[in-house]
Write a protein that holds these residues in place. Structure first.
Motif, short mmCIF file in Angstrom:
data_model
loop_
_atom_site.label_atom_id
_atom_site.label_comp_id
_atom_site.label_asym_id
_atom_site.label_seq_id
_atom_site.Cartn_x
_atom_site.Cartn_y
_atom_site.Cartn_z
N THR A 118 -5.13 -1.25 -2.49
CA THR A 118 -5.57 -2.65 -2.47
C THR A 118 -4.48 -3.56 -1.90
N LEU A 120 -2.14 -2.80 0.20
CA LEU A 120 -2.00 -2.61 1.64
C LEU A 120 -3.15 -3.28 2.39
N ALA A 123 -2.42 -6.78 2.64
CA ALA A 123 -1.39 -6.99 3.65
C ALA A 123 -1.98 -6.98 5.06
N VAL A 124 -3.02 -6.17 5.28
CA VAL A 124 -3.65 -6.12 6.61
C VAL A 124 -4.36 -7.43 6.93
N ILE A 125 -5.06 -7.99 5.94
CA ILE A 125 -5.79 -9.23 6.23
C ILE A 125 -4.92 -10.47 6.03
N ALA A 126 -3.76 -10.31 5.40
CA ALA A 126 -2.91 -11.47 5.10
C ALA A 126 -2.58 -12.32 6.34
N PRO A 127 -2.21 -11.69 7.49
CA PRO A 127 -1.86 -12.53 8.64
C PRO A 127 -2.97 -13.49 9.06
N PHE A 128 -4.24 -13.09 8.82
CA PHE A 128 -5.37 -13.96 9.13
C PHE A 128 -5.19 -15.36 8.57
N PRO A 182 -6.04 -6.24 13.31
CA PRO A 182 -6.83 -6.17 12.07
C PRO A 182 -8.32 -5.92 12.33
#
Lengths: 299, 269
Positions: A118, A120, A123-128, A182
């Motif tokens: 969860t 990770l 973290a993948v969608i965080a930059p959005f 992403p």
């Protein structure tokens, strides 16, 4: 089971056909959204095609005449084929880079992350959530001539002391790759997540090596995710011009830059023709790709 | 030999994955760092010294705060409508059977598979042909944002609905719940996390959009348009504060949402 993120394998399959309701209710639910899409997606597309056939002699103030001026197309393509070709090339390289970077990441999250899955995914969608333009400016800084990354590269024995990254095709493609990664990772992850682990156990019971198990089981089963991910990467990348503008130079201009500038200059017919040409090129390429990949369960 | 291979397999992939994740997060670190930067000159974008000025004088750059406000307003309104329309469509697609489903699927997928520059120019062509060239602004941006968020909402809610056991709804019907009760007591609470995720996605798409907005905004300036303009004029460090704030708020929403739904799971099941 109530998570925002798709953390668990969904074991309840899609509802069987006889569990779906018939009757007019479906249409009623569908109608408001479809109306919006028809009015603000389909009608505009038709208008765009119509505008691309206007007489280029007109202007925004005086109005355009509809003369079926097909000549707009050869003119636009002759003037801007270089930018169209460059856009397709950059988008293709960025898509390949997304596969190379995104597949290991999605695979690691789906199979190797254990209880950190969860975190990770977040973290993948965080930059959005940090404005994309602000992040692109951060790349402008990171790849800048006097920053540590370029200094480090220049220090290496096999690179020249005049090595530059910013304002080169490399930085534009790296920016595009970063931007759309992403969109590749998430559909692929969804696909990998659905794979029944018993199939891999079965492969291993039948003496398949881990590599062979991956090639014969995981990879083919993840193909719908790869196809969906590459489409969500390639298509927007081909139309992007933000990276070309912020990280590139006049030599890296993409077709999006030109369309936008033509609209600003008030040349609506040529801008529309170029836009339609880009759309048709992409539709043809995507149709061939999806047909070759043999997946029709994208949606 | 096999154990060694397994070890490499397990850890190598994980290590590569973490490096890729580092690549994805590096600009976010830079944004947070830059929000505390005191640049030496107006046109330099290098880290020269630590300061809290950017945080305390957030609205100092001309138009920055008004552009953020406009983006927030449009983002909230567009998210509200797109989430409503998209959720209805998702229910129709998963729970109802009707002619033309395949066509509806393609219809919903198309906007996601169209480059933004094409959608933006189409809308501009429509508005100009409708005689609205002088009236581009808040409402044209709103219309555009609802349009491109809609498909993402449908897909997100649909995924959640498809994974939901339809027998739960049948059980409610068997226990004499009418359709209205079934929806509000069973379907809606179960699908709610999907709707929340769709709304979050839709808001970030709207808040972040530049290409479509830029063509249809007229004289209005949204936050991404402000950043774009600043790139040619000298970049105020305050944009990094906005980036950091957005990041922190969204992260809190996600973490609270996840944590909350986990607790609900434990107490309910």
């Amino acid at each position: 089971m109530a998570h925002i993120l798709p953390t668990e394998t969904q074991d309840a399959g899609p509802p069987a056909v006889d569990q779906q309701r018939r009757g007019p209710a479906g249409y009623l639910l569908l109608m408001p959204g479809s109306f919006w899409l028809a009015l603000f997606f389909i009608v505009p597309t038709v208008t765009l095609v119509a505008t691309s056939l206007y007489d280029p002699a007109g202007s925004l103030e005086l109005g355009y005449k509809m003369t079926g001026h097909v000549q707009n197309y050869p003119t636009a393509i002759a003037d801007y084929w270089e930018q169209i070709w460059r856009s397709l090339r950059y988008a293709l390289v960025a898509t390949v880079a997304c596969i190379a970077l995104g597949y290991p990441l999605a695979y690691a999250i789906a199979f190797k992350a254990g209880r950190f899955k969860t975190i990770l995914l977040v973290a993948v969608i965080a930059p959005f959530f940090t404005s994309f333009l602000v992040r692109t400016l951060a790349w402008q800084y990171l790849l800048g001539d006097n920053e540590w990354f370029v200094s480090f590269l220049r220090w290496l024995p096999f690179t020249g002391a005049d090595l530059r990254l910013i304002n080169t095709p490399f930085s534009v493609v790296a920016g595009i790759t970063y931007n759309f990664l992403p969109f590749f990772v998430l559909p692929l992850y969804a696909s990998l997540e659905k794979i029944d682990h018993r199939l891999l156990e079965a492969a291993s019971d039948l003496y398949a090596s881990p590599v062979k198990g991956f090639l014969k089981v995981t990879l083919p089963l993840s193909m719908p995710g790869v196809v969906a991910g590459t489409l969500l990467t390639f298509i927007p990348a081909a139309g992007d011009y933000i990276n070309a503008e912020l990280l590139g130079s006049p030599n890296t201009r993409m077709v999006g830059n030109e369309i936008q500038d033509l609209f600003y200059a008030g040349d609506y017919p040529t801008a529309s023709a170029l836009s339609v040409a880009l759309m048709v090129t992409i539709v043809v390429l995507v149709a061939v790709y999806v047909w070759r990949a043999g997946t029709d369960e994208l949606v | 030999m096999r154990a060694a291979g397994d070890w490499v397999g397990r850890h190598l992939i994980l290590m590569i994955g973490m490096l890729v994740l580092l690549y994805m997060l590096t600009p976010v670190f830079v944004v947070v760092l830059m929000s505390f930067n005191q640049p030496a000159g107006r046109n330099t974008y290098t880290f020269d010294g630590f300061t809290l000025d950017n945080w305390t004088n957030l609205c100092e750059p001309y138009q920055l705060c008004s552009s953020v406000r406009l983006s927030l307003e449009i983002g909230l309104l567009a998210t509200l409508l797109a989430t409503l329309l998209g959720t209805l469509m998702a229910f129709a697609m998963v729970r109802h059977r009707f002619r033309g489903r395949a066509a509806a699927n393609v219809f919903i997928f198309l906007p996601m598979a169209t480059p933004e520059i094409v959608m933006g120019s189409s809308l501009l062509a429509l508005f100009v042909n409708a005689g609205l060239a002088g009236k581009l602004g808040f409402w044209t941006i709103f219309v555009a944002h609802v349009m491109f968020c809609l498909s993402f909402v449908v897909v997100t809610v649909k995924a959640r609905l498809a994974g939901m056991d339809p027998r739960l709804e049948q059980a409610a019907a068997d226990l004499y719940a009418n359709e209205w009760q079934t929806f509000w007591r069973v379907s809606f609470p179960l699908v709610f996390p999907g709707i929340l995720a769709a709304a979050l996605l839709s808001f970030s798409l709207s808040f972040d959009d530049f290409i479509i907005t830029n063509l249809n905004a007229g004289q209005q300036v949204t936050f991404p348009m402000f950043v774009w303009g600043a790139n040619t004029k000298g970049i105020p460090m305050q944009i990094n504060v906005i980036g950091t704030l957005m990041f922190a708020i969204a992260l809190i929403v996600v973490v609270v949402g996840e944590f909350g739904s986990r607790r609900r799971d434990r107490t309910r099941v």
